[in-house]
Motif scaffolding. Sequence first.
Motif, PDB file in Angstrom:
ATOM      1  N   ASP A  79       0.980  -1.201   0.068  1.00  0.00           N
ATOM      2  CA  ASP A  79       0.086  -0.028  -0.054  1.00  0.00           C
ATOM      3  C   ASP A  79       0.960   1.158  -0.024  1.00  0.00           C
ATOM      4  OD1 ASP A  79      -2.105   1.533  -0.020  1.00  0.00           O
ATOM      5  OD2 ASP A  79      -3.135   0.908   1.980  1.00  0.00           O
ATOM      6  N   ALA A  80       0.499   2.381  -0.700  1.00  0.00           N
ATOM      7  CA  ALA A  80       1.090   3.622  -0.650  1.00  0.00           C
ATOM      8  C   ALA A  80       0.310   4.504  -0.138  1.00  0.00           C
ATOM      9  CB  ALA A  80       1.830   3.745  -1.889  1.00  0.00           C
ATOM     10  N   ARG A  81       0.635   5.469   0.852  1.00  0.00           N
ATOM     11  CA  ARG A  81      -0.152   6.727   0.906  1.00  0.00           C
ATOM     12  C   ARG A  81       0.744   7.690   1.696  1.00  0.00           C
ATOM     13  NH1 ARG A  81      -4.691   3.805   5.165  1.00  0.00           N
ATOM     14  NH2 ARG A  81      -4.474   2.019   4.103  1.00  0.00           N
ATOM     15  N   HIS A  82       0.527   8.248   2.928  1.00  0.00           N
ATOM     16  CA  HIS A  82       1.465   9.040   3.621  1.00  0.00           C
ATOM     17  C   HIS A  82       2.632   8.185   3.956  1.00  0.00           C
ATOM     18  CE1 HIS A  82      -0.389   7.164   7.031  1.00  0.00           C
ATOM     19  NE2 HIS A  82      -1.480   7.444   6.467  1.00  0.00           N
ATOM     20  N   ALA A  83       2.632   7.054   4.302  1.00  0.00           N
ATOM     21  CA  ALA A  83       3.553   5.886   4.498  1.00  0.00           C
ATOM     22  C   ALA A  83       3.446   4.924   3.756  1.00  0.00           C
ATOM     23  CB  ALA A  83       3.793   5.437   5.888  1.00  0.00           C
ATOM     24  N   LEU A  85       3.533   0.596   2.828  1.00  0.00           N
ATOM     25  CA  LEU A  85       3.604  -0.534   3.601  1.00  0.00           C
ATOM     26  C   LEU A  85       4.134  -1.449   2.640  1.00  0.00           C
ATOM     27  CD1 LEU A  85      -0.072  -1.494   4.760  1.00  0.00           C
ATOM     28  CD2 LEU A  85       1.859  -1.311   6.229  1.00  0.00           C
ATOM     29  N   THR A  91       8.453 -10.191   6.411  1.00  0.00           N
ATOM     30  CA  THR A  91       7.674  -9.262   7.214  1.00  0.00           C
ATOM     31  C   THR A  91       6.953  -8.216   6.626  1.00  0.00           C
ATOM     32  OG1 THR A  91       9.932  -8.502   7.627  1.00  0.00           O
ATOM     33  CG2 THR A  91       9.086 -10.026   9.121  1.00  0.00           C
ATOM     34  N   ARG A  92       6.193  -7.288   7.011  1.00  0.00           N
ATOM     35  CA  ARG A  92       5.426  -6.155   6.813  1.00  0.00           C
ATOM     36  C   ARG A  92       5.950  -4.956   7.504  1.00  0.00           C
ATOM     37  NH1 ARG A  92      -0.523  -6.970   5.171  1.00  0.00           N
ATOM     38  NH2 ARG A  92       0.856  -8.129   3.740  1.00  0.00           N
ATOM     39  N   LEU A  93       6.543  -4.103   6.555  1.00  0.00           N
ATOM     40  CA  LEU A  93       7.060  -2.776   7.166  1.00  0.00           C
ATOM     41  C   LEU A  93       6.243  -1.655   6.775  1.00  0.00           C
ATOM     42  CD1 LEU A  93      11.028  -3.243   6.884  1.00  0.00           C
ATOM     43  CD2 LEU A  93       9.611  -3.869   8.873  1.00  0.00           C
ATOM     44  N   ALA A  94       6.191  -0.585   7.795  1.00  0.00           N
ATOM     45  CA  ALA A  94       5.738   0.508   7.377  1.00  0.00           C
ATOM     46  C   ALA A  94       6.832   1.557   7.237  1.00  0.00           C
ATOM     47  CB  ALA A  94       4.769   1.082   8.089  1.00  0.00           C
ATOM     48  N   LEU A  95       7.060   2.179   6.364  1.00  0.00           N
ATOM     49  CA  LEU A  95       8.045   3.265   6.128  1.00  0.00           C
ATOM     50  C   LEU A  95       7.539   4.547   5.591  1.00  0.00           C
ATOM     51  CD1 LEU A  95      10.953   1.512   4.041  1.00  0.00           C
ATOM     52  CD2 LEU A  95      10.467   1.489   6.532  1.00  0.00           C
ATOM     53  N   GLY A  96       8.019   5.565   6.476  1.00  0.00           N
ATOM     54  CA  GLY A  96       7.479   6.944   6.044  1.00  0.00           C
ATOM     55  C   GLY A  96       7.819   7.441   4.828  1.00  0.00           C
ATOM     56  N   LEU A  99      11.546   8.336   4.057  1.00  0.00           N
ATOM     57  CA  LEU A  99      12.612   7.293   3.721  1.00  0.00           C
ATOM     58  C   LEU A  99      12.386   6.861   2.301  1.00  0.00           C
ATOM     59  CD1 LEU A  99      12.684   4.888   6.713  1.00  0.00           C
ATOM     60  CD2 LEU A  99      14.490   6.154   5.889  1.00  0.00           C
TER      61      LEU A  99
END
Lengths: 111, 734
Positions: A79-83, A85, A91-96, A99
């Motif tokens: 997924d792509a929004r403000h951060a 996914l 593993t699942r990471l959320a990156l700001g 970054l």
Amino acid sequence: MLSLFARRSRPARPLTVVSADASSSATDPAAATPPGACPLAACAPGARATVLALCCGHQEACRLRALGFSEGTQVDVVDARHAMLLDVRGTRLALGRALTAGITVQPHAAG
Amino acid sequence: MASPPLAAGDLGARHPGSIGGGGSSAAPTAAPARPLRVALVGNPNTGKTTLFNALTGLRQRVGNFAGVTVERHEGRFRTPDGHAALLLDLPGSYSLSAGSPDEAIALEVLIGRGRDVPLPDVVVVVADAQHLERNLFLASQVLELGLPVVVALNQFDAATAAGITIDVPELIHELGVAVVPTVAKRGEGIEALRRAIAQAPALPADGRRFALPEAAESALAPVAARLEDAGLPPSAARMEALRLLGVAHPEAHLADVAELPALLARARAAIADAGLVPERLEAELRYGWIGGVLARCVTRRAPRGRTATDRVDAVVLHRVWGPAIFVALMALVFQSIFTWATPLQDAIEGGMTWLGGRVGALLPPGDLNSLVVDGVIAGVGGVLVFLPQIALLFLFIGFLEDSGYMARAAFLMDGLMRRVGLHGKSFIPMLSGYACAVPGIMAARTVENEKDRLATIMVVPLMSCSARLPVYALLIGAFVPPVAVLGGALTLQGVTMLGMYFLGTVTALGVAALFKRTLLRGPARPMILELPQYRWPSAKSLAIGVYGRASLFVRRAGTVILALSIVLWAMATYPKTTPDASLPEAAQQEQQLERSFLGRVGHAIEPAVRPLGYDWKIGVSIAASFAAREVFVSTMGTIYGVGSEGEAALPDRLRAERDPETGRATYTPLVAIGLMVFYVYALMCISTMAVTVREAGGGRVGWRWAGVQFAYMLALAWGAAFVVYQGGRLLGWG
Ligand SMILES: Nc1nc2c(ncn2[C@@H]2O[C@H](COP(=O)(O)OP(=O)(O)O)[C@@H](O)[C@H]2O)c(=O)[nH]1
């Protein structure tokens, strides 16, 4: 099955690297980026890409690499929004966004 | 069994724990039969806490590591051969590093630089069998330390269910240490793990060595030698040298190692000359090795399709549904705190009234009777009544954390938090602040950036914590009617409660934004957050967590609050005066109360709280609750207990209270709301201030931040209560 534990029947395998990953560090990060490369932030949900270079603060780069998000790693954009996914090495990471904008990737052909 | 039988005296003798003498070179001194020191490390969300609980049960104790507020969990268990073992739970981390205070603790202990923790005899690495690839990174670092290691392959059930087959004997061969599959949640494999821990010290632990490229090997040798001189065990020094290649800033725990930055710069240059990238070297080596290990030990059935977590996330992280679900969940939590706890609260209250009545009848009338009934039972009992609500709140927070939802909430809030100037991760400490600001402020450690961490710490106490719950509950119970709203889904009481929490939250965000734009100006650091798989939390883990917090609350009620109740009772009772005999009974008691020490203090405070619509009794209660908020309730209980005869419950007495001069009700709903707003904002908690001092940097700096926090919150509380009361009156509501 759950009662298995150390049986020192044979010597442990030495800690050596046989995977091709290790050779990638011979490439200079400053070398020209290959055609088609783009910032990770530009990838759409569903895309798959290979990380080429991490251009972010040292601390963040250090953290990302320890999490398995290193050069040569394949990532899936969930997924792509403000951060963003991302699925990385299972593993699942959320990156700001700050970054993902600095991470250069080579998107794979859609398929 | 290939390993030699163990003599009890052998245990723990290998590593005497002195900083210089660790590693396998230690001479086996004739150690006294001290407990085996075992340290637990692992990535977050591997089930480390669950495993710790499974190993130790309730024989555990929570403390702090010296000098920092990192929680230190220690517990005891017995190995199958009857030897005592002391288990230390190190903070969860993805790798050995010093990026945050939490991670630094684990690293320092394992390389023998722990301030008050000796080098462990055995290290248990908890690895999540489902995410072995990432978990083996930390494991590979620990393997190099030269300490006896046991790997607990936890969540083996979940891995099997996900179609992952792990060839355990092959993995043992690869790692060269014991590997025990476990299902911590169900207690499976725990006995085997205990056995492996007992045997580990007797196995050779020579510290596995990664074969580095020639150039790197020679470039790193001087760094490792320097670290060894500084007291690191030889194998740990090598591991550190490789790790430090990717670390740009000097780390506090190695600050006394002379010339380290210069040596590292030289090593980096030499490695770069050889055509390698020094920063990447460690990750590439380790993940390269891990790739080989996985290829030989792990098979996956069918490529992973959409998992249950994917399906839940599609809804929970949905752009529209996600936030809606979050708000609904919070509403449900606060509503159920009100409704579910009521029967239990009634029972406790009934018990207290019964106890007061019995004791009151037993003791001869007089001061002792009054002390026990009005001081102790009314004071402490008034606070204990809220135990069910507090236990429920901790249960919910624990559930959100263990199920994996907390990280989702952080992700959902990232957009909002970025506008504030922080990132989503800061939302986790804030949410924990609903339970208690102390763990909330400590949870801010996961925020890597110093300024962001400080801004988070400054606002966590604005999140309404469980100690405010008794105050809200008392006032809402007394002044807000339980009428149904929203078609019966909620009651007005629940909505008011939710409103208080909402007010605190919104203000916290606003104040954080203010801090980030003034005192703590700086760019927002980007967020890196793992979203763990959803899981059904284990009832046992939740119960242990709630039990710990609830017993802390009861202990507080039995100590701080008991002591304050007695003091306040004494102040409300003495000096004895002879009241005007011509007045009716009730007015005589009132007069006595006004002439007591408490009354005098109250009248002195009154001018400060008059503009907020409070009388001197509320003023005194507020002043007393600067020690602990719950004291508001116990003080009210004492004041109205001393000042009256009847057995009516506190809410009824508050409603009946009249201003002696005007005859109007002292507590209008407007006063109650204003009072709640005051409690939303005011920082009235000594523990919170102590934790802020330490977490904000300790010493002078820490005190300064704690002072700033206290002052701004007090100003906010007074100002907001003033606006509510005076504004409300102007609008004709009061
Ligand atoms: N399926 C499964 N779940 C587990 C196991 N051990 C722990 N869990 C769950 O994993 C979640 C995280 O556990 P916790 O001990 O809090 O993890 P920590 O962050 O590593 O301390 C909880 O919901 C546990 O119930 C296990 O062996 N199997």
